[in-house]
Scaffold this motif. Sequence first.
Motif, short mmCIF file in Angstrom:
data_model
loop_
_atom_site.label_atom_id
_atom_site.label_comp_id
_atom_site.label_asym_id
_atom_site.label_seq_id
_atom_site.Cartn_x
_atom_site.Cartn_y
_atom_site.Cartn_z
N ARG A 9 32.92 31.85 38.98
CA ARG A 9 33.12 32.58 40.24
C ARG A 9 34.14 33.69 40.08
NH1 ARG A 9 34.65 28.73 45.01
NH2 ARG A 9 34.65 30.76 46.04
N LYS A 10 33.83 34.86 40.62
CA LYS A 10 34.76 35.96 40.62
C LYS A 10 35.74 35.78 41.77
CE LYS A 10 31.63 39.41 38.63
NZ LYS A 10 30.98 40.74 38.84
N ARG A 11 36.94 36.36 41.61
CA ARG A 11 37.90 36.31 42.69
C ARG A 11 37.33 37.05 43.89
NH1 ARG A 11 42.21 39.55 44.42
NH2 ARG A 11 41.94 41.01 42.73
N GLU A 12 37.38 36.40 45.04
CA GLU A 12 36.81 37.01 46.24
C GLU A 12 37.65 38.22 46.67
OE1 GLU A 12 36.07 34.40 49.47
OE2 GLU A 12 34.94 32.96 48.26
N THR A 13 36.98 39.19 47.18
CA THR A 13 37.67 40.35 47.72
C THR A 13 37.02 40.71 49.05
OG1 THR A 13 38.52 42.57 47.23
CG2 THR A 13 36.25 42.09 46.53
N TYR A 14 37.37 41.85 49.57
CA TYR A 14 36.87 42.26 50.87
C TYR A 14 35.95 43.47 50.73
CZ TYR A 14 41.12 44.95 49.88
OH TYR A 14 42.10 45.70 49.26
N GLN A 15 35.25 43.77 51.79
CA GLN A 15 34.43 44.98 51.85
C GLN A 15 35.20 46.07 52.60
OE1 GLN A 15 30.59 43.72 53.61
NE2 GLN A 15 29.71 44.24 51.64
N PRO A 216 43.32 40.50 48.82
CA PRO A 216 42.49 39.69 49.72
C PRO A 216 43.29 38.51 50.27
CG PRO A 216 41.32 40.18 47.68
CD PRO A 216 42.73 40.63 47.48
N PRO A 218 42.86 34.93 53.10
CA PRO A 218 41.87 34.08 53.76
C PRO A 218 41.45 34.62 55.12
CG PRO A 218 43.65 32.77 52.85
CD PRO A 218 44.07 34.20 52.72
N SER A 219 40.17 34.52 55.43
CA SER A 219 39.55 34.89 56.71
C SER A 219 39.49 36.39 56.96
CB SER A 219 40.25 34.20 57.90
OG SER A 219 41.49 34.82 58.21
N HIS A 221 37.61 39.47 55.70
CA HIS A 221 36.47 39.82 54.86
C HIS A 221 36.21 41.32 54.82
CE1 HIS A 221 35.81 35.55 54.91
NE2 HIS A 221 35.66 35.55 56.22
N ASN A 222 36.88 42.06 55.69
CA ASN A 222 36.65 43.50 55.77
C ASN A 222 37.96 44.25 55.92
OD1 ASN A 222 33.55 43.55 56.13
ND2 ASN A 222 34.21 42.12 57.73
#
Length: 347
Positions: A9-15, A216, A218-219, A221-222
Amino acid sequence: MDVLNHSSRKRETYQVHVTQSVLWECALGIAAITNTPIIKTLEKPADYWEELKESLPVGLLAELDFVSIKNTWKALLQLLHKRDFHDLGEFTSYIQTLPMTELTFICLPFIGSKYQEIRRRASLGEESAMKEMMKLTSDHSFFPNYIEFICQANGKRLKEHLINVMNFWYEAIIEKDSYHLQTILKTDYEMKKKMLDKMPPEELVEWATGGVSYLPEPSVHNVLLIPQYIYRPWNIEADIEGTKVFYYPISNESITPNDQYTPNNFLVLKHKALGDEVRLRIVKLLYEHDRTLQDITEKLNIGKSTIHHHLKILRAAKLVEIIDAKYSLKRIALDMLSKELELYLNQ
């Protein structure tokens, strides 16, 4: 304990999203002129603001006094986030037709997803929920008083105030210069939009804001980027549900869109900052790892006051920041240099 990471899994980021409208400039202008502590730090000189105040009609001055007491500029920004308004008429019609409980809910600040039910109950007039919101925001400079005002406001008067202050400011300040404002805001918007697919999200945010590092969380996403001129050189941060908002200062080249030779101010600052042997040595030291001022002075055998001066220049160029009492290199800013130069050369 060492950890072997075999995760795919890649580290989550935002759009990242970009939008623009002269209505944001209108609301932020109202915020700027009523923010006495910060007004001297804005790009436009103090004389500009004094002369502006003297030229404003009495009706607008009365509404601005109310803004300065109640911080209702926050309500204007919250409302503007509800949809893409094409013009001021559409925005004012929207306010007029909103049920009061919905208006109250929108105007109350977003303080986190887990507190949305408290926010909803406060908007319905529940005093205990209002007090809970005030307690949760007690460390904020104006949120508790603002929350109390919004929850207890006379609905008709609040609507009239929000509509009046926007219309009066637009007529007095924005309308005469609307074409120029729309041009420079759109120019900056197009420039940032063009880079959406060319830069990773975190890199794009740091470049657009002139150095804000936003990791990034938590919670969220943008990230929404909104160009503004009136609050230069400041970035203004805000939170709405699931989104971090940056009202960022438009770049120099957007202000003079017909002059293709105007470089971005931060591009100039970065290259000036790196155009010195001592500062390059400092950058190399910080590239290895974060260091204290004492560490750097000992490594370079140069006086502390001289090193401090060079670090101030590197920080002003957004290449270095302080984290946990140590100086840290902003690697993203350094990595972006070639892209920023390429963008300038090809604009």
